[in-house]
Design an enzyme around this catalytic site. Sequence first.
Site, PDB file in Angstrom:
ATOM      1  N   ALA A  62      -8.587   5.585  -2.990  1.00  0.00           N
ATOM      2  CA  ALA A  62      -9.358   6.733  -3.809  1.00  0.00           C
ATOM      3  C   ALA A  62     -10.747   6.564  -4.235  1.00  0.00           C
ATOM      4  O   ALA A  62     -11.448   7.616  -4.151  1.00  0.00           O
ATOM      5  CB  ALA A  62      -8.469   6.379  -5.134  1.00  0.00           C
ATOM      6  N   ASP A 251      -4.282   5.994  -7.441  1.00  0.00           N
ATOM      7  CA  ASP A 251      -5.013   7.561  -6.972  1.00  0.00           C
ATOM      8  C   ASP A 251      -5.368   8.300  -8.267  1.00  0.00           C
ATOM      9  O   ASP A 251      -6.155   9.027  -8.073  1.00  0.00           O
ATOM     10  CB  ASP A 251      -4.308   8.111  -5.896  1.00  0.00           C
ATOM     11  CG  ASP A 251      -4.279   7.408  -4.549  1.00  0.00           C
ATOM     12  OD1 ASP A 251      -3.667   6.502  -4.452  1.00  0.00           O
ATOM     13  OD2 ASP A 251      -5.093   7.487  -3.805  1.00  0.00           O
ATOM     14  N   ASN A 261       0.441   6.443  -6.950  1.00  0.00           N
ATOM     15  CA  ASN A 261      -0.089   5.601  -5.941  1.00  0.00           C
ATOM     16  C   ASN A 261       0.767   5.722  -4.662  1.00  0.00           C
ATOM     17  O   ASN A 261       1.503   6.677  -4.417  1.00  0.00           O
ATOM     18  CB  ASN A 261      -0.173   4.175  -6.464  1.00  0.00           C
ATOM     19  CG  ASN A 261      -0.840   3.150  -5.495  1.00  0.00           C
ATOM     20  OD1 ASN A 261      -1.908   3.553  -5.145  1.00  0.00           O
ATOM     21  ND2 ASN A 261      -0.254   2.319  -5.222  1.00  0.00           N
ATOM     22  N   LYS A 262       0.344   5.190  -3.908  1.00  0.00           N
ATOM     23  CA  LYS A 262       0.735   5.260  -2.295  1.00  0.00           C
ATOM     24  C   LYS A 262       2.651   5.248  -2.418  1.00  0.00           C
ATOM     25  O   LYS A 262       2.997   4.548  -3.050  1.00  0.00           O
ATOM     26  CB  LYS A 262       0.600   4.009  -1.439  1.00  0.00           C
ATOM     27  CG  LYS A 262       1.230   4.211   0.137  1.00  0.00           C
ATOM     28  CD  LYS A 262       0.778   5.271   0.688  1.00  0.00           C
ATOM     29  CE  LYS A 262      -0.680   5.945   0.672  1.00  0.00           C
ATOM     30  NZ  LYS A 262      -0.603   7.322   1.160  1.00  0.00           N
TER      31      LYS A 262
HETATM   32  O1  MRU Z   1      -3.509   7.649   1.673  1.00  0.00           O
HETATM   33  P1  MRU Z   1      -4.294   6.442   1.089  1.00  0.00           P
HETATM   34  O2  MRU Z   1      -4.157   5.331   2.136  1.00  0.00           O
HETATM   35  O3  MRU Z   1      -5.644   7.358   0.790  1.00  0.00           O
HETATM   36  O4  MRU Z   1      -3.740   5.973  -0.199  1.00  0.00           O
HETATM   37  C1  MRU Z   1      -4.453   5.008  -0.765  1.00  0.00           C
HETATM   38  C2  MRU Z   1      -3.527   4.297  -2.178  1.00  0.00           C
HETATM   39  O5  MRU Z   1      -2.721   4.805  -2.502  1.00  0.00           O
HETATM   40  C3  MRU Z   1      -4.442   3.183  -2.854  1.00  0.00           C
HETATM   41  O6  MRU Z   1      -3.367   2.203  -3.224  1.00  0.00           O
HETATM   42  C4  MRU Z   1      -5.158   3.724  -3.781  1.00  0.00           C
HETATM   43  O7  MRU Z   1      -6.119   4.868  -3.471  1.00  0.00           O
HETATM   44  C5  MRU Z   1      -5.932   2.772  -4.452  1.00  0.00           C
HETATM   45  S1  MRU Z   1      -7.511   2.342  -3.625  1.00  0.00           S
HETATM   46  C6  MRU Z   1      -8.513   1.217  -4.567  1.00  0.00           C
END
Ligand code: MRU
Length: 362
Positions: A62, A251, A261-262
Amino acid sequence: MQTNISNRCATAGGTGIKPLRYAGGVLQMLDQRKLPTEEIWLDYRDYREVAEGIQTMVVRGAPAIGCAAAFGAWFGARDIEAEETGDFLDRFAAVCDHLAASRPTAVNLSWALQRMQGFARNHADRPVEQIKIALEYEALAILEEDERINRAMGRHGQELIPDPARILTHCNAGALATGGYGTALGVIRAAVAAGKQVAVLADETRPFLQGARLTAWELQRDGIDTTLICDNMAGYLMSRGLIDCVIVGADRIAANGDVANKIGTYTVAVLAREHRIPFYVAAPVSTIDLSLADGSLIPIEQRDRREITHIGDIQLAPDNIGVVNPAFDVTPARLVTAIITEHGIATGNYPVRLAELVNCGG
Ligand code: MRU
């Protein structure tokens, strides 16, 4: 299985891993699709290319996509041929809209673009060429601030980490996902720097494997004791008493504390609650979206089916099988033990406390 605490050689200050670097009008992105086997830097000079780099995950995470988008906005602004400020601002808004559409879930992307647009509007009394120059500095400020924010988050968050600690993390919320140092991994780095004995368990994080490819890579580079596990092993390890706490990034966080989040984060949070293990979220206040009352309103990105059916060129599933690929899920606030920001920590009463952290910085 390695669960011993053995981080004696950890690089407490971090090795300075960064996903973005900027000089002379060129943004370089470390191609995260190629890690950990190849370290390739790609050059960007055009806002459409930056949007594509975000969409295709050359850069991801993010805060990092917010930083990249800020430079994309600057490239777009630089290339606008307009003499009149109103015309420039309209066309700049179209550039930012294009960049904002590249990925929908992480609010840091639109946060950075709104900051760039607000900055341009606040300088609307100046000639267009001066606004353009100032926008380059604003993009640099966003990037440089991000690492400072993460270090502040780390200082607050490491207080929550026991000593010794076996910490589970999911996806990559590290230096690679930010301007540097990381959010969840920044807290881990800060705990190591404070002298705590920390061992990390990294979920591999299907389907894009950010845990296996990125978290494992960057923590290993810092000499932090890290053990890779498949996503479906966390419950077993918790049931055996081998995990002391969970820490992840975010995110987007809704006003009530629900956390996007992911994909897979929600599963980990449910498991953590079942086993009475603290579940921590580390994110800058730019990830908190007070305009959304709860997590059901957070847009969830759906990604290409090929991320599930293939790994690289290797086909895993039969042709034409039905696939869903939501890139994120939402963990309800009631499962979140604390939200760590650069301004302090929220532990419950999220509607009030998150608003305080966003608005007054304390
Ligand atoms: O799909 P991505 O790799 O962009 O997903 C990232 C995540 O879900 C992270 O955990 C989130 O962005 C936090 S990053 C500091």
